[in-house]
Design a protein around this motif. Structure first.
Motif, PDB file in Angstrom:
ATOM      1  N   VAL A  50      -3.908   1.167  -2.349  1.00 34.64           N
ATOM      2  CA  VAL A  50      -5.251   0.595  -2.323  1.00 34.64           C
ATOM      3  C   VAL A  50      -5.153  -0.931  -2.391  1.00 34.64           C
ATOM      4  N   ASP A  51      -4.260  -1.426  -3.239  1.00 31.21           N
ATOM      5  CA  ASP A  51      -4.059  -2.875  -3.357  1.00 31.21           C
ATOM      6  C   ASP A  51      -3.619  -3.442  -2.009  1.00 31.21           C
ATOM      7  N   LEU A  52      -2.681  -2.751  -1.365  1.00 32.76           N
ATOM      8  CA  LEU A  52      -2.156  -3.179  -0.064  1.00 32.76           C
ATOM      9  C   LEU A  52      -3.281  -3.305   0.954  1.00 32.76           C
ATOM     10  N   VAL A  57      -0.894  -7.973   4.947  1.00 35.41           N
ATOM     11  CA  VAL A  57       0.509  -7.627   4.794  1.00 35.41           C
ATOM     12  C   VAL A  57       1.128  -7.189   6.119  1.00 35.41           C
ATOM     13  N   GLY A  58       2.025  -8.012   6.619  1.00 37.11           N
ATOM     14  CA  GLY A  58       2.810  -7.656   7.794  1.00 37.11           C
ATOM     15  C   GLY A  58       4.245  -7.420   7.367  1.00 37.11           C
ATOM     16  N   GLY A  67       1.361 -11.672   0.159  1.00 35.77           N
ATOM     17  CA  GLY A  67       0.296 -11.059   0.937  1.00 35.77           C
ATOM     18  C   GLY A  67      -1.020 -11.509   0.363  1.00 35.77           C
ATOM     19  N   GLU A  68      -1.698 -12.313   1.156  1.00 41.63           N
ATOM     20  CA  GLU A  68      -2.921 -12.948   0.683  1.00 41.63           C
ATOM     21  C   GLU A  68      -4.038 -11.921   0.508  1.00 41.63           C
ATOM     22  N   ALA A 285      -2.598   0.968   5.371  1.00 40.84           N
ATOM     23  CA  ALA A 285      -3.053   1.330   4.021  1.00 40.84           C
ATOM     24  C   ALA A 285      -4.545   1.632   4.008  1.00 40.84           C
ATOM     25  N   VAL A 286      -5.292   0.867   4.806  1.00 38.39           N
ATOM     26  CA  VAL A 286      -6.728   1.139   4.902  1.00 38.39           C
ATOM     27  C   VAL A 286      -6.944   2.554   5.438  1.00 38.39           C
TER      28      VAL A 286
END
Lengths: 312, 421
Positions: A50-52, A57-58, A67-68, A285-286
């Protein structure tokens, strides 16, 4: 305040039984290994995922960390993509069809095996093979059987004159979808059969005898006695099967990799491609987070209805 | 509340026990087992590749190469690990995130740039300059080792796609291998008879299945980043026609390159587009099959698809010097001369003498016309190629019109290229 540490020097006055609250704490400690296990294997990956999904994140970020934080940007990106909605639609279609086929077959088999005849137990165990066979085996066997040039199914259909020439099932969108639906249903059928059979055996014979005396035929007995009494079991079987089919990855991945085109692109494969083919770990992740919503909703519904059954 | 001391002590003991056990578990999980060590002249290096397990012809050839290095270099042990191609890049990235990379990785040429950008493999520019052999390499292949103006790998082997043809079948039909794509279609149609097909190639789901269409597109003067063009329509239109007309089986949409080789070996296809990988396998498995190899047909330009592996050194290695020695040794012309025929691959450089086998010569000539993605296209190559395969699938298997299939693929390709950071 739930502290359990006693002041020193009072141990000698410990009664035979500890106070209720303290005892409960001790009991809870026994759960700790389970809690740690669940935290490490379920909770941590879930939270991480969920955080990802809220970060950019690439490849570089997955390797070096960082990862901003981008808030809902990734979600907006995915929800605005036709491919995502397509994958969700295919997922629901695939799951719905597979569950329907598996349930119909499972019910037919359960009713059949609920009768007494010689060799029943052996046949029942043999059917379970479909359930215990590793998917990597069954999916590849299906792929071979469905091949256009050397597949068994083609040869059969050709020999009875139903088709003419090579039909590559997995190369055409609609046949491919039916193929993966059937392969999935085939592996889930024994599971449903076992659940329903347990339910059937709980229905007293006297009810059937009474119905018979009232003049009910076989079909009428099935619709008026079997089905109503099986309702809770049906619900369990349908929901469990739906949830596990919805997250199925291996069967479809091994048979079609989501193809041809995007005809069998179910959400789990879509998410896999996003993360591990195109290295967009954030949108992957989404997709997996959103993928959780359907089974989660159904699980809540399942536990609610279980409780209602228990109460009644 | 004040009377629970005995129990509380026991609980504390239990809790401490459980926590200690948990801590121990975490310690085991978190501790990285260091695979490399350098104690007094003996070095152990780890190397990951995807060529196959030692019991496969391709894996065995590579293991032999490693063994040869170890024999010639006392005190150096190379621990080789095979990871299947489909899992390779993912495993490498996961290991990088976990800080557990091998010293050396044999990587796909097209993923070199992405791995360099990710900080998985290290900049070798200084070593390569000192080495001084960069200008020995073919330009297209060398280009795959570059990222942001620096060199991150050196080529290992190269390969190209050409046309394998069944000599018996072509002779029966009185045909020579086609030299243009119009001829290819004509001959393939002539050679198919319902039982067998004229041409086979891999068009399987994913980037692997894009190769043949990319080759056709390049021949028409097209650019894989720009498929919604006249060249794209020519290429996809012809492939769709060949499949609809029965010159090519619609099974190509489910075949990988190995399946294609089997179709050709069993006489189910008169011609196939494939790489040099299958040269000795075909000869060994089907000694009675009469076949030969020809250059790909050309139209506007002559071009093939490059297939190349590069050798790279990880960013986290403690034995960079030893690792460099291994990968540079593997590129020595005399080492390659022995290894390449066994591995059925071609030299990525121009000073290797692998004998005068005419079939290998065709592949070597074809390699001169090899195309490989560069720049943004290289960074997004997997996705772009997957979209190109998707267009083939949609038009040839899904009933979409050629313009619609190309337009959709173009939209997806543009998006993929825009995503490159």
């Amino acid at each position: 305040m739930t502290t359990t540490v006693a002041p020193p020097g009072t141990a000698s006055t410990t009664p035979a039984r500890a106070p209720r609250r303290a005892r409960r704490w001790g009991d809870h400690l026994f759960v700790l290994p389970a809690v740690l296990f669940v935290a490490a294997t379920v909770l941590y990956p879930l939270v991480f995922n969920v955080d990802l999904s809220f970060r950019d994140v690439g490849v570089a970020q997955i390797v070096n960390g960082g990862g901003e934080w981008v808030g809902w940007e990734n979600y907006a990106d995915q929800l605005g993509r036709d491919e995502f909605w397509h994958a969700l639609a295919i997922s629901l279609l695939y799951t719905g069809l597979a569950v329907a086929v598996a349930f119909a077959l499972g019910m037919a088999l359960a009713v059949y095996f609920n009768q007494r005849f010689p060799g029943r137990n052996l046949m029942r165990s043999l059917l379970l093979l479909a359930w215990i066979l590793p998917t990597v085996v069954s999916a590849n066997v299906w792929r071979w059987m469905l091949d256009g040039s050397y597949g068994l199914i083609n040869t059969l259909l050709e020999s009875v004159g139903l088709i003419d020439g090579d039909l590559f099932w997995l190369a055409r969108p609609v046949p491919a979808l039916f193929a993966v639906v059937f392969a999935t249903a085939w592996s889930f059928t024994p599971f449903i059969m076992i659940l329903l059979l347990a339910g059937l055996q709980g229905i007293p014979d006297t009810l059937y005898e009474a119905a018979k005396i009232d003049g009910a035929g076989a079909w009428r007995r099935f619709t008026s006695v079997t089905m109503p009494l099986l309702k809770p079991v049906n619900l369990t079987a349908l929901l469990l099967c739906f949830i596990s089919t919805f997250k199925t990855f291996d069967t479809v991945f091994l048979m079609t990799r989501g193809g041809p085109g995007e005809a069998t692109m179910i959400l789990p494969i879509y998410a896999y491609n996003e993360a591990f083919e195109y290295f967009r770990f954030d949108t992957g992740a989404v997709a997996t987070t959103l993928m959780l919503v359907v089974p989660l909703g159904l699980s809540v519904f399942y536990f609610r209805s279980l409780r209602r059954e228990e109460l009644s | 509340m004040g009377r629970t001391g005995g129990r509380s002590a026991a609980w504390t003991a239990r809790a401490v026990g459980v926590l200690a056990a948990a801590a121990l578990l975490t310690a085991c999980g978190g501790g990285s087992d260091d695979e490399t060590s350098g104690d007094g002249g003996s070095t152990t290096l780890s190397l990951w590749h995807y060529y196959g397990t030692p019991d496969t012809p391709t894996g065995a050839a590579f293991e032999n190469l490693v063994d040869r290095y170890e024999e010639e270099h006392e005190g150096v042990t190379i621990e080789v690990r095979h990871i299947p191609f489909g899992d390779f890049t993912r495993t490498l990235l996961q290991s990088a995130a976990g800080g557990d990379l091998p010293d050396i990785a044999l990587i796909n040429g097209f993923t070199t740039q992405a791995l360099a950008d990710a900080g998985v493999i290290q900049d070798l520019s200084d070593r390569v300059e000192e080495w001084g052999e960069a200008d020995r390499y073919f330009e297209t292949g060398w280009e795959t080792t570059q990222a942001d103006g620096a060199t991150y790998a050196i080529p290992h082997v190269a390969d190209a796609y050409a046309v394998y043809y069944n000599e018996t079948m072509l002779a029966e039909a009185g045909l020579q291998p086609p030299t243009t794509w119009a001829q290819m279609q004509e001959y393939a149609t002539q050679l198919s008879d319902g039982e067998r097909y004229g041409l086979a190639f891999s068009g399987i789901e994913g980037d692997e299945g894009a190769t043949a269409l990319v080759i056709r597109l390049l021949a028409a003067g097209g650019d894989p980043a720009d498929v919604d063009t006249e060249a794209g329509a020519t290429a996809l239109g012809q492939f769709t026609d060949m499949i609809a007309g029965g010159a090519v089986s619609s099974g190509v949409l489910t075949w990988n390159e190995e399946d294609v080789k089997n179709q050709f070996a069993n006489g189910q296809a008169a011609m196939m587009i494939n790489s040099a990988t299958y040269l000795s396998i075909l000869a060994e498995e089907n000694p009675e099959l009469q076949w030969n190899v020809a250059l790909l047909p050309s139209d506007v330009q002559a071009a093939t698809f490059l297939s190349q592996e590069n050798l790279a050194i990880s960013t986290t290695t403690e034995n960079a010097d030893a690792a460099w020695d291994v990968i540079a040794w593997m590129q020595q012309p005399d080492v390659l001369a022995e290894y390449l025929p066994e591995r059925n691959k071609l030299a990525a450089r121009d000073d290797v003498d692998t004998g005068d086998d005419p079939v290998r010569a065709i592949f070597a000539e074809q390699l001169q016309q090899a195309w490989a993605p560069e720049g943004d296209l290289a960074a997004a190559s997997s996705e772009v190629l997957t979209r190109i395969q998707g267009a083939l699938q949609a038009a040839a298997g899904g009933g979409t019109s050629v313009p619609d299939a190309l337009a959709e693929a173009q939209g997806q390709i543009d998006e993929a290229l825009a995503n490159v950071e």
